[in-house]
Design an enzyme around this catalytic site. Structure first.
Site, PDB file in Angstrom:
ATOM      1  CG  HIS A  34      22.914  88.250  23.434  1.00 53.10           C
ATOM      2  ND1 HIS A  34      23.026  88.857  24.674  1.00 53.10           N
ATOM      3  CD2 HIS A  34      23.980  87.413  23.325  1.00 53.10           C
ATOM      4  CE1 HIS A  34      24.123  88.413  25.274  1.00 53.10           C
ATOM      5  NE2 HIS A  34      24.718  87.548  24.486  1.00 53.10           N
TER       6      HIS A  34
ATOM      7  CG  ASP B 221      26.767  82.295  21.838  1.00 51.99           C
ATOM      8  OD1 ASP B 221      27.941  82.183  22.226  1.00 51.99           O
ATOM      9  OD2 ASP B 221      25.911  82.952  22.439  1.00 51.99           O
TER      10      ASP B 221
END
Length: 429
Positions: free
Chosen positions: A306, A363
């Site tokens: 991330h 995600d």
């Protein structure tokens, strides 16, 4: 404690003292607001080292993997709370009492329907229009129907607009899906939970009763919670920027949706599913793992690591557990889900991924969940926008509630021509 001050030496033996502000957590911030009086501005492309506002809503420590909403850790909120609980917290600063929660839920449910004339907007879109195009357009159009909540200087107007946006975005999002598949729109059922109501508007049809699966309902609620707010990201900053001009709340949220639509921002879980489709089957995973490890290969594993969280994504643990609950409950035979689960196993065991801290992020798991329950990839960012609306509205309200807020006006480093005289067309070489 003495006030901290940073001293900046300027050209010409001049200098200026800049106050250093300290928040309750995170980095100290140098206040450069008076620098312009000396004829200077800072240069910070992308505003990556600039605090654009003062906020008490969300705190992130990417190095330590911390995400707090009003001080509460995200994993506690996702496990112990529900989405409307979180909405109240983001809007008002504290978790609601039982009575406050009941009143809040009832008020939100009163606003779930949209003006019937709004359905005519959809007929202007092609059936194959991207759902985000419809969501952006219809959300902006709300200002034409709800003119009794457009005065941003009126505190009551701001509150009603907040309720309407939180309540109506699931209805509009589901309408975007129904229109794209040629099915009739489903009216909200206010006896259901926020997540359950969204699922029935997505998958219910008039000819039979839709029964909400409680495992899927809880998974949807957690997806909403884990995407509700993420500090001053591109779309939230866009909402604040638009709101600083006094634009109406529906236009501001439409602007946020437009920003979120960008593939570098809201399209991560959709990109993850496209990657799984590219891999195709479990037996091809080793080939793509090697491609991912090759710095000269353009292939990148989506859904791992991330930009903000340098260690681990605090939302991912809860989403991982939820993902496995859903797959166990639905028992879906889908080769892409098999690919996803094998990729997860490798990422959690392979030394390359561990050393680079490329853990599966929120995600990765949310995309798998949404695919498993039958939501098409084109709707992934729409659901992200639906969940993020309360964060956008909370930041919009916070900004307008702060005394002395100003219209945003970033500066620039001009690198174009200096002043030059106009040349008539017939004299130009």
């Amino acid at each position: 404690m003495a006030e901290l001050v940073a001293k900046l030496e300027l050209p010409g033996n001049d200098s200026i003292e800049l106050p250093v502000k300290q928040g309750t957590a995170g980095f100290d911030v140098i206040d450069i607001s008076k620098l312009g009086s000396k004829g200077y501005f800072t240069f910070d492309p992308g505003f990556l080292a600039t605090a654009s506002c003062e906020s008490a809503i969300t705190y992130i420590d990417g190095e330590k993997g911390i995400l707090l909403h009003r001080g509460y850790p995200i994993d506690q909120l996702a496990v112990e709370s529900n989405y409307l609980d979180l909405c109240y917290l983001l809007l008002y600063g504290e978790l609601p009492t039982k009575k406050q929660y009941q009143d809040f839920s009832k008020t939100v449910s009163m606003h779930t329907m949209v003006h019937e004339q709004l359905t005519a907007f959809f007929r202007g879109f092609r059936r194959d229009a991207h759902p985000m195009a419809m969501l952006c357009g219809v959300t902006g159009a709300l200002s034409a129907f709800y003119q009794d909540s457009l005065d941003v200087t009126d505190e009551r107007h701001r509150e009603v607009a907040a309720y309407r946006l939180i309540a109506k975005l699931p209805t509009i999002a589901a309408m975007c899906y129904k229109y794209s598949v040629g099915q009739p729109f489903q009216y909200p059922r206010n006896s259901l939970s926020y997540a359950g109501n969204f699922l029935q508007m997505m998958f219910g049809v008039p000819c039979e009763e839709y029964k909400v699966n409680p495992i899927v309902e809880r998974a949807m609620d957690r997806i909403f919670i884990l995407h509700a707010d993420h500090e001053q990201n591109a779309s939230t900053s866009t909402v604040r920027l638009a709101g600083s001009s006094g634009a109406n709340p529906f236009a501001c949220i439409a602007a946020g949706i437009a920003s979120l639509w960008g593939p570098a921002h809201g399209g991560a879980n959709e990109a993850c599913l496209k990657m799984l489709e590219e891999i195709g089957s479990v037996d091809r995973i080793p080939e793509f793992i090697e491609k991912a490890k090759d710095k000269n290969d353009p292939f990148r594993l989506m859904g791992f690591g991330h930009r903000v969280y340098k260690n681990f994504d605090p939302r991912a643990k809860v989403m991982r557990e939820t993902c496995h609950e859903v797959l166990s409950e639905l028992k879906i035979d889908d080769p892409l889900l098999d690919v996803a689960m094998e990729l997860e196993r490798i990422a959690l065991e392979d030394e390359y991924f561990i050393s680079k801290k490329l853990y599966p992020n929120v995600d990765f798991y949310s995309g798998i969940i949404m695919k498993a329950i039958g939501i098409p990839t084109s709707m992934f960012t729409v659901i992200f926008a639906l969940a993020r609306t309360v964060g956008w509205v909370s930041h919009w309200k916070e900004m307008l509630d702060q005394p002395g807020h100003k219209i945003s006006r970033p500066r620039q480093l001009y690198t174009g021509h200096e002043q030059r005289d106009f040349i008539p067309r017939d004299q130009r070489s």
